[in-house]
Enzyme design. Structure first.
Site, PDB file in Angstrom:
ATOM      1  N   TRP A   1     -68.343  66.455   7.174  1.00 33.89           N
ATOM      2  CA  TRP A   1     -68.204  65.096   7.733  1.00 33.89           C
ATOM      3  C   TRP A   1     -67.064  64.189   7.418  1.00 33.89           C
ATOM      4  CZ3 TRP A   1     -71.045  60.194   5.728  1.00 33.89           C
ATOM      5  CH2 TRP A   1     -71.044  60.338   4.339  1.00 33.89           C
ATOM      6  N   ASP A   2     -66.459  64.928   6.186  1.00 31.45           N
ATOM      7  CA  ASP A   2     -65.330  64.474   5.739  1.00 31.45           C
ATOM      8  C   ASP A   2     -64.109  64.146   7.022  1.00 31.45           C
ATOM      9  OD1 ASP A   2     -66.743  65.853   3.809  1.00 31.45           O
ATOM     10  OD2 ASP A   2     -65.014  65.869   2.476  1.00 31.45           O
TER      11      ASP A   2
ATOM     12  N   GLU B   1     -75.978  62.673  -1.803  1.00 35.03           N
ATOM     13  CA  GLU B   1     -76.322  63.985  -2.230  1.00 35.03           C
ATOM     14  C   GLU B   1     -77.036  64.149  -3.572  1.00 35.03           C
ATOM     15  OE1 GLU B   1     -72.666  66.332  -1.467  1.00 35.03           O
ATOM     16  OE2 GLU B   1     -73.407  66.646   0.372  1.00 35.03           O
TER      17      GLU B   1
ATOM     18  N   LYS C   1     -74.664  59.596  -6.268  1.00 38.67           N
ATOM     19  CA  LYS C   1     -73.581  60.299  -6.252  1.00 38.67           C
ATOM     20  C   LYS C   1     -72.279  59.650  -5.631  1.00 38.67           C
ATOM     21  CE  LYS C   1     -71.670  64.778  -5.044  1.00 38.67           C
ATOM     22  NZ  LYS C   1     -71.903  66.138  -4.066  1.00 38.67           N
ATOM     23  N   GLN C   2     -72.888  58.896  -4.817  1.00 37.27           N
ATOM     24  CA  GLN C   2     -71.412  58.484  -3.728  1.00 37.27           C
ATOM     25  C   GLN C   2     -72.043  57.131  -3.001  1.00 37.27           C
ATOM     26  OE1 GLN C   2     -72.275  62.254  -2.176  1.00 37.27           O
ATOM     27  NE2 GLN C   2     -70.664  61.729  -0.802  1.00 37.27           N
TER      28      GLN C   2
END
Lengths: 774, 774
Positions: free
Chosen positions: A352-353, A494, A607-608
């Site tokens: 998806w980046d 994640e 994580k993000q």
């Protein structure tokens, strides 16, 4: 710890001032060269223990065997040289390095490494290594080496050629092909991938000069398995300079330009092209390539930052440089890998980046490249259908990791060790990180809305959005509460596996269905032929009924009283631990040293960005207070262990008006690859993070956003910046944007249509130029 | 150029005194460890650029793909350690090496490397690395490392485990299997060969002591593709010593002891065996292995040389050591590779080197091992039939290169570069180097005649000799002269391709047919059941007629007037060039730098003994004058570019009474691996040449020979030797042989039968002891 030198930012230069054998990965990655067709990691000419030497040709995926997933194979190496100086193998790990610098010029893409080295035998030599990958001739790799002995005459032996013994962490993707030396001068090596049967054709040739005189130096030919080399024995009189040029190229039968040509024809064709390049020579080829870079980027869509901190300007140029190195703009069957073409990590796979980070850059600066990346997704529908069907869903379920267009899901199943069980950890993303399907739909919509490319939409875009929405309709699960849920997923964060009702996933699924319903209705009314075609293909009648029935029932997590939206069903109730030890860019992933995935899934640690990225995409669905409340809750719990995290936070910080924090985050985002952590880029550059530098600049400080189909610009320069200027494309118009703290100036360089936009809440339409006082 | 230190010959030690990164191959090969089941190249624990790290398990052949031939795959590595001393990776290529020695003790098989190293950060450390491969537990590899900081406290990080990323010059033979850490302590890795589907099971475990105290050190587990490792972070207080033991093992499902066990059972079994070894510990395991070496060789069949030059004693021990490291005595489906188990060259394949060089050693010292090597040939009949049939011949045509028993011919087809055409050179040996078939027959006959093993002969030996003779009958070609010829072959001298009537080949073919006729007649008369079985299997009636008719017609090149026998039809008429430049042990193969194979085939230049080896095998068929004439003609034209050449010349020189030359050649033969040429063993030790050291000693100076079925001993010690003693087996009797310049003394240690022999022309029979004054 060695650090990089960016003091020559004004000269577009990234410089390494000291050699450190334990820090090879940094420059190999951040000085990676390429042109979207090929990517060449910047391993030194001489071999170093611990180096990672990689040559990738975009899209040439292969699977070693049925236990492994497909990946970009490491092609035969053409760069390595064994250089013996008066009998001693040149290497900086021994002897004495008296002078050293290694630089990448972002403007022309050339690297130059200058060394004065004292051999263990006490003799000194000056060596200068130059290298580039041509932006003009996409198959060409050029090296130039000058050797000047500083302690009298020197005997130099140089051995090099083509080395097909390379592999990917032990997996050998190639069968050996043919080896041949033509005319005593050009070495050719062919190799063929084992499963995908892609033929590679590599050619290389040496030439030598002593000072300015061409030498007709004969090499001794050496062959071994997967190896063809020549050995040259040369004498350099004291005070003179030997110059070697080594020009190489690589072609594959997957290349569009090679279609229809036989193996023998491609041997001939690639050989002929190398001979032609040899006739031109390094210096002219270099100029040609620099011209191509200027035309493509630096004279076309430069971003200029007048900052107290020259690193900011360098960072954005670094980002643009790498975006062109990594992106296979030449072929719509290919997309961008998570490490670009700069390392083996993530196997060249597309995540998806692309939609969230990389695609926006090209949408706004090079729409034709963005279209190619979008067509890749449409071509990927075959694989997406395969994946949906294998999971008993309908429509298009996009693979979490994508490789060749029809591969479908290629995420590996097993990852790093579980410190508790001693077994490899199962990677769940390929199974249940499902938001990618909505992300792809969002990307197509964003591309269309910004560019206005109706042709794309008619041919590909509507289908992408409808087919993905069809998936979501089949994916929704009935809950006991009478609502529809999406259970057992991994969201953007994640560190949380097997969660129910991840907010991002649910909101994006709802967005996808809503958008599909709007388009289906519009197509029925306005484009009946397209509707009819898609209706037949996708069984739209039945599916539309489902959409209408299900959309209102999708459970969309709402803010609590304190404004915090639950990231998923259980997050807010999980136990909390002190994260100080792990919340540090130097310690990426260090939490895995103390906890396994199962334990991490059961703590309040992220994580993000998860909720944050939802705020960015669906900006207007949430008000500022909610955004702030969530920032305050989640940011302290977010380790930013994904390189995708910081740039999103930069933009959000800006949106919330916190310029100082935004600027700090911007610098941290830029530091992911350029910063002092000399190990963070070992596995390759961070493609999404690099695109994030541009997003932070243009979407963040520049305040540019497409919102509900409209252009919005809310500039908000950081204290340290005097001026920011850049170019964007909007519905076919190329617009120059100049921002100071006082003023926004827009110039429509295309001027075939007027442009409508909002600046800080006020609406404008302009034809040629617009100046807004801020 | 670094050279080896053999001054501690009395202590059985081979020592390297200086580290040189460009000379790694020498010690990796000559200090190779093993036990016939596995072979471990002695690459240093720490990684060095240019190293060749190999672990082979005998007989586990695999083919990468259809373009390649089968070879011994390089199994996962268990030896490599990354050792960080106060943050700096330990490596001798940088920093300062203050003390260095590396030694192999031939007696117990242990290597010890002692280093005092100053890190680039100025701190000093003493490290001692010990390693052995157990002769007692054939699956066990043991390492021990002691670290003593010499400049205060030290922080040490050690990373190691099992690395399955190894390959063979780029070819990856394995699929990745499972990775697991058991009980936080034992790492297990499995891998399976791609085509032959052999499962490998590797286990490894670390343990640590500080001085004498066991540490319960926890490691951090790291996994990557094909890799499982643990990282240990340790603190050593000043003046104390950290000791690490790393014990590893390897099993495969091809092992006899593993037959019938499932994959899961073998995981369990191999793990259990490693745990058992761990409970015993390095020092006791080492003693156990040393005891096994003594029982097998040093207390059983030692060779003692009392020489002015202690190197001679060391050389023969070196030979015996490597003969046991390289020979898979445990499994009759396996044979000895041309590089033993010490390097990738020749791919683990078995050549005539076995019959001509290695087999005789075992025939005379360990007949049960020789029988296993012979049974391998009998099991290889399937492949030999395949090869004959594919060439339209009858009977058994043995492959020039043999791997797994039923593989048939496995010689690669393409070799090094042709300097004229720029293409790979075709390797003709697999097609036309046909004398191997007679060599195999000769080996079986020699085994039988020396050992008297009638059971072998009844079951395997007669069949081998008859079936190979059947091949020769079909191979012979009618000539215009009414005689039978063998055209278009490569003889032992591989610098001559496509020759007609190579003397060695023709004589040996005739020998083979003659021997078959004798045995067929004898069997018919004395062992009718065996005859009947073989007659049916081989169609003997018809074949015997052919033999009788063809044998007298075989063209056997006769000496010219000057006594010189033409090596082949054209050799003596080829052009002659000055060979001075190439006739030098430092320049092996250097003639290929100036000429290609075709050109070399057309000059009077030989790679190795050709006629000479015929004289050795068929000693009584040629008189001394003819031998001398041929020596004088051919030796000056022989470059000894094959390691098989010198020992044969040594024996011949002795036979011709030239002791001085013989001794000189003996020393040169020993120097092939042990000598000052630091590159000659890079690709592995020279198995045949090493056995040749024993042959030169026992057949040459000891004068032992089986001639026409009888034992002959004509001792002829060189000037420099006072005494030579050794043991031989002869028809079931183990005989101690002691030779001085004055006297030969034989002692029958078995004494179950009397022994008949000739000494310098006189016949003797003895029961217990015999003393002959020379």
């Amino acid at each position: 710890m060695t650090s990089m030198d960016y003091s020559k930012a004004a000269e577009w230069k990234i410089i390494e001032r000291t050699f450190n054998a334990e820090r090879l990965g940094k420059c190999e990655s951040i000085m990676c060269q390429g042109n979207g067709y090929l990517g060449l990691r910047n391993a030194a000419d001489e071999f170093n223990a611990g180096e990672q030497r990689n040559l990738f040709v975009a899209g040439t995926f292969n699977k070693f065997d049925e236990n492994e997933v497909t990946e970009l194979p490491n092609a035969a190496d053409v760069t390595r040289l064994n250089i013996h100086l008066d009998g001693t193998l040149f290497n900086l790990q021994y002897g004495r390095t008296i002078e050293y610098s290694r630089e990448l010029c972002l403007r022309n893409g050339e690297t130059v490494r200058t060394v004065v080295w004292e051999s263990p035998n006490g003799k000194q030599y000056r060596l200068e290594f130059r290298r580039f990958v041509s932006m003009e001739r996409k198959h060409l790799i050029a090296q130039k080496l000058s050797v000047t002995p500083l302690s009298g005459d020197a005997e130099v032996m140089i051995i090099g050629g083509i080395n097909g013994q390379m592999n990917n962490t032990g997996s050998q993707h190639f069968s050996e092909g043919e080896k041949r030396l033509y005319d005593g001068r050009v070495m050719q090596y062919t190799q063929t991938t084992g499963q995908s049967k892609i033929d590679f054709f590599l050619n290389t040739a040496f030439s030598f000069r002593l000072n300015d005189a061409q030498l007709d130096q004969k090499g001794f030919i050496v062959m071994d398995r997967r190896l063809i080399q020549q050995e040259f024995d040369l004498h350099i009189p004291a005070g003179q300079t030997l110059t070697m040029e080594k020009l190489s190229n690589v072609y594959t039968n997957r290349d569009r330009e090679c279609e229809g040509k036989s193996f023998a024809q491609l041997q001939e064709y690639s050989l002929g092209n190398l001979k032609e390049a040899c006739a031109v020579g390094y210096d002219t080829l270099m100029q040609e390539s620099a011209d191509a870079w200027n035309a493509l980027v630096w004279n076309n869509v430069p971003v200029t930052i007048d900052s107290e901190n020259p690193m900011d300007q360098l960072a954005i140029r670094f980002a643009q440089y790498h975006l062109y190195v990594m992106t296979p703009a030449h072929d719509n069957r290919m997309n961008v890998g998570a490490k670009g073409l700069s390392g083996e990590a993530y196997k060249g796979h597309t995540f998806w980046d692309t939609e969230m980070f990389i695609l926006p850059y090209f949408i706004y600066t090079a729409p034709e490249v963005a279209r190619s990346l979008e067509e890749y997704r449409w071509l990927g529908l075959t694989g997406a259908h395969k994946k949906a069907a294998s999971n008993d869903y309908e429509g298009a379920q996009f693979p979490w990791e994508a490789a060749w267009i029809d591969d479908g899901e290629v995420t590996p199943v097993w990852g790093a060790a579980d410190i508790i069980t001693g077994l490899p950890t199962k990677i769940w993303s390929g199974f249940i990180e499902q938001h990618i399907t909505a992300d792809v739909a969002f990307g197509a919509w964003q591309y269309y809305t910004v560019t206005g490319d109706q042709d794309f939409m008619d041919k590909f875009g509507y289908e992408l959005i409808l087919d993905t929405a069809k998936f979501w309709a089949s994916r929704l699960e009935d809950g006991e509460d009478g609502l529809l849920h999406i259970n057992d997923v991994v969201g953007p964060d994640e560190y949380k596996e097997h969660v129910d009702d991840n907010a991002f996933t649910n909101y994006m699924a709802a967005w996808n269905i809503r958008k599909a319903m709007e388009y289906a209705a519009m197509l029925k009314a306005e484009k009946p032929e397209i509707y009819a075609r898609l209706a037949e293909k996708l069984d739209l009648g039945r599916v539309e009924e489902q959409w209408a029935q299900k959309l209102p029932l999708i459970y969309l997590p709402q803010p609590r009283e304190d404004g915090v939206i639950p990231q998923d069903k259980t997050y807010l109730g999980l136990k909390q631990i002190d994260l100080t030890k792990y919340k540090n860019q130097q310690n990426i992933g260090s939490i895995y040293r103390d906890y396994n995935q199962h334990q991490i899934s059961n703590m309040q640690v992220s994580k993000q960005a998860d909720i944050m990225i939802m705020f960015m995409l669906l900006e207007n669905q949430f008000d500022l207070d909610v955004k702030r409340a969530n920032w305050n809750y989640y940011e302290p719990r977010t380790l930013h262990d994904s390189s995708l995290s910081l740039s999103t936070h930069t933009i959000l910080a800006n949106d919330m008006g916190n310029r100082e924090m935004a600027y700090d985050l911007f610098q941290r985002a830029a530091a992911i690859d350029m910063g002092p952590n000399m190990k963070s880029s070992d596995a390759g550059i961070h493609a999404a993070s690099i695109a994030g530098i541009w997003q932070s600049t243009v979407f963040g400080f520049g305040g540019v956003r497409m919102l509900e189909g409209r252009l919005r610009i809310n500039p908000n320069l950081p204290e340290q910046w005097k001026e920011l200027s850049f170019f964007i494309h909007w519905k076919g118009q190329k617009i120059a944007v100049q921002i100071t703290k006082e003023q926004l100036k827009l110039t429509n360089l295309t001027a075939t249509a007027s442009v409508e936009l909002t600046v800080n809440g006020a609406g404008y339409i302009f034809a040629d130029t617009l100046t807004v006082t801020l």
